[in-house]
Design an enzyme around this catalytic site. Structure first.
Site, PDB file in Angstrom:
ATOM      1  N   HIS A 184       7.885  -5.262  10.561  1.00  0.00           N
ATOM      2  CA  HIS A 184       7.572  -4.973   9.170  1.00  0.00           C
ATOM      3  C   HIS A 184       7.617  -3.486   8.843  1.00  0.00           C
ATOM      4  O   HIS A 184       7.661  -3.125   7.665  1.00  0.00           O
ATOM      5  CB  HIS A 184       6.181  -5.508   8.820  1.00  0.00           C
ATOM      6  CG  HIS A 184       6.171  -6.957   8.429  1.00  0.00           C
ATOM      7  ND1 HIS A 184       6.001  -7.971   9.343  1.00  0.00           N
ATOM      8  CD2 HIS A 184       6.320  -7.565   7.232  1.00  0.00           C
ATOM      9  CE1 HIS A 184       6.032  -9.137   8.718  1.00  0.00           C
ATOM     10  NE2 HIS A 184       6.233  -8.929   7.449  1.00  0.00           N
ATOM     11  N   ASN A 207      -4.708   0.586   4.215  1.00  0.00           N
ATOM     12  CA  ASN A 207      -6.008   0.742   4.853  1.00  0.00           C
ATOM     13  C   ASN A 207      -7.110   1.082   3.853  1.00  0.00           C
ATOM     14  O   ASN A 207      -8.241   0.627   3.991  1.00  0.00           O
ATOM     15  CB  ASN A 207      -5.941   1.843   5.918  1.00  0.00           C
ATOM     16  CG  ASN A 207      -5.239   1.377   7.178  1.00  0.00           C
ATOM     17  OD1 ASN A 207      -5.206   0.178   7.478  1.00  0.00           O
ATOM     18  ND2 ASN A 207      -4.666   2.301   7.928  1.00  0.00           N
ATOM     19  N   GLY A 240      -8.466  -1.944   2.167  1.00  0.00           N
ATOM     20  CA  GLY A 240      -9.297  -2.680   3.116  1.00  0.00           C
ATOM     21  C   GLY A 240     -10.655  -2.024   3.319  1.00  0.00           C
ATOM     22  O   GLY A 240     -11.688  -2.711   3.357  1.00  0.00           O
ATOM     23  N   THR A 277     -12.230  -0.106   1.172  1.00  0.00           N
ATOM     24  CA  THR A 277     -12.996  -0.279  -0.061  1.00  0.00           C
ATOM     25  C   THR A 277     -13.668  -1.638  -0.095  1.00  0.00           C
ATOM     26  O   THR A 277     -14.858  -1.763  -0.412  1.00  0.00           O
ATOM     27  CB  THR A 277     -12.076  -0.099  -1.285  1.00  0.00           C
ATOM     28  OG1 THR A 277     -11.510   1.212  -1.271  1.00  0.00           O
ATOM     29  CG2 THR A 277     -12.852  -0.308  -2.575  1.00  0.00           C
TER      30      THR A 277
END
Length: 538
Positions: free
Chosen positions: A379, A450, A453, A455
């Site tokens: 990815h 990130n 995530g 938060t």
């Protein structure tokens, strides 16, 4: 099964949570429309009564733009070429479609793009002749790594006038990588001369240049492709027209739903503004998470639904379309049923060859880790993708560990002695709610990075009554090469100001918000378990 009245309560509660949280996201989007428009240039069209559209999901905007320009016409051309070949030259249809795929590739990527795809295919085919799994894997990983070399990227950018053309080449080469890996490994596994007959260079070209799945997938293994292309399902013209009409009807519904979500909820723009995301109410925060993952699901119903429809018209059987994420209650189920083609690829070509579950606990942990490491590197290999892969590895490991523990005779007998079947079902849903919370968090890391995530982790599990009024408002615009494949994590500060005073959330994280979220997900899990049981019976 639980009583019907109890399942009905869970279903109604789940739907209510969805719609109310979406309403909260809608209100936040309307209240901050001007600020978001200033920062992200919301698009205005007449499709939904003049509502502005959030264009910041790169993947959706990218493929819709390419679809309007050329891809729709090239895919329609594939349908015409395939049907004409079926009527006039059935024996030569694979080679007619190969020629058409190369021509279509040349139309959108030019001669350099065709040359790059052809070069990767030739190199992979030549290395496969050594019949070494290790060499084939090293070759494939090396070819994949060249897509991220800065010098090579600069050369490829000079081939095109726009960034979108360069990105289309990158996405195409990334997806093609899985196709020549499939061919190479299958070739290495064939030992008898009679078995190697289809494993020729012309068939590899037919596989790699099959146009419906050329740019974005889904993934179909080489043995399935050759078998189905040699013996396609025959259907009458009337049946083909019925398949086409029903397929187009579903695609239009899914496309309309995705566009409606982008017009009503500016979730992607809000995710790009971390302080705004930190300041919205807990209901809006949950609605943003649900809207984000559901938009991703509907988006791939369209992006995978189009090639799947064309494959059916060709007499091929495509991988099943993604299952609704609102019915997912485990990491294992998410991987197994969302992108079925990618899951089958990872199991057959990564997990099992590395060892799978045949070498004890440590072997299983290692095989699972290598599988997630590969999918993360494929990815794009960015930092947040490694975090996403680690969360998924941990989630799958814990779920499998708990399942094996519950299946041991001792634990199974204890549970059967003290808990009724319905009580065990409720216990399953309670555990699944915890797993689902981590599953959603990992998906948000994948989709938003990130920072998103962190938060969510702080707001739901850590934060304790912190007011958000007056915090500096620094909006970050995310430049992503692709929402699902090859995302890059590059943020640039665009504006510094003050958060509007009307946004204030003094709600606590632990324990009230945490317990509320788990309670909501408990209802979702019951619905998902019932859905899975019905799906298994069908």
């Amino acid at each position: 099964m639980l009583p019907r009245w109890e399942l009905s309560i869970y279903l109604l509660a789940s739907l209510g949570f969805h719609f109310y949280s979406f309403y909260e996201v809608y209100k936040v989007s309307r209240e901050h429309e001007e600020e978001l428009d200033e920062e992200f240039e919301l698009e205005t069209d007449t499709l939904f009564g003049g509502l502005k559209k959030d264009p910041t999901d790169f993947e959706w905007s990218f493929w819709m733009e390419w679809g309007k320009q050329r891809l729709v016409w090239l895919l329609l051309g594939h349908v015409v070429a395939s049907q004409m070949a079926k009527l006039l030259a059935m024996r030569h249809r694979p080679w007619i479609l190969t020629t058409y795929g190369m021509w279509a590739c040349w139309c959108v990527l030019g001669a350099p793009g065709v040359a790059m795809v052809f070069l990767h295919t030739v190199i992979s085919f030549c290395v496969a002749q050594f019949r070494s799994l290790l060499l084939s894997w090293l070759c494939s990983l090396l070819l994949l790594s060249t897509l991220r070399l800065q010098g090579v990227e600069e050369v490829k950018r000079r081939w095109y006038q726009t960034e979108n053309e360069y990105y289309l080449l990158q996405f195409t080469l990334t997806v093609r990588c899985l196709y020549y890996i499939s061919f190479s490994l299958e070739f290495c596994w064939q030992r008898l001369p009679a078995e190697c007959a289809p494993y020729s260079f012309p068939w590899m070209l037919a596989y790699v240049f099959y146009y419906p799945v050329f740019h974005n997938g889904p993934i179909l293994g080489f043995p399935e492709f050759v078998k189905q292309m040699q013996q396609p399902e025959h259907c009458s013209l009337k049946a083909s027209l019925r398949v086409l009409a029903l397929g187009l009807g579903r695609l239009l519904c899914w496309w309309w739903l995705a566009e409606l979500m982008a017009h009503l909820m500016y979730m992607h723009a809000i995710y790009s503004s971390t302080p705004l995301l930190e300041a919205v109410s807990s209901w809006a925060l949950g609605g943003l998470a649900l809207a984000q993952v559901l938009f991703f699901y509907v988006k791939y119903l369209v992006l995978f639904g189009i090639p799947a429809l064309l494959m059916r018209l060709d007499g091929l059987k495509p991988p099943p379309l993604p299952r609704c994420v609102s019915t997912m209650f485990s990491f294992t189920g998410m991987w197994r049923y969302f992108d079925v083609g990618l899951h089958n690829f990872l199991i057959r070509y990564v997990y099992i060859p590395v060892g799978g579950s045949q070498h004890g606990l440590l072997g299983t942990l290692f095989s699972t880790a290598m599988t997630f490491a590969f999918v993360s590197y494929w990815h794009g290999g960015h930092n947040y993708l490694w975090c996403w892969a680690a969360l998924n590895w941990l989630g799958v490991t814990v779920e499998n560990g708990v399942r094996k523990l519950v299946e041991t005779p001792c634990v199974r007998d204890i549970l059967a002695q003290f808990l009724s079947p319905r009580a065990r079902r409720r216990f399953h849903a309670a555990f699944a709610s915890c797993s689902t919370s981590m599953l959603i968090l990992s998906n948000l890391v994948f989709l938003g990075g990130n920072q998103v995530g962190k938060t969510y982790w702080n707001r739901i599990f850590i934060q304790d009554g912190v007011s958000q009024v007056g915090r500096p408002w620094i909006t970050f615009v995310e430049s992503r090469t692709k929402g699902g494949y090859l995302p890059s994590e590059r943020y640039q500060p665009q504006k510094i100001g003050k958060m509007p005073g009307k946004i204030q959330d003094t709600s606590h994280g632990w324990p009230w918000v945490t317990l509320s979220v788990l309670g909501f997900l408990y209802c979702y899990s019951h619905v998902g378990i019932a859905w899975a049981q019905t799906y298994a019976m069908d």
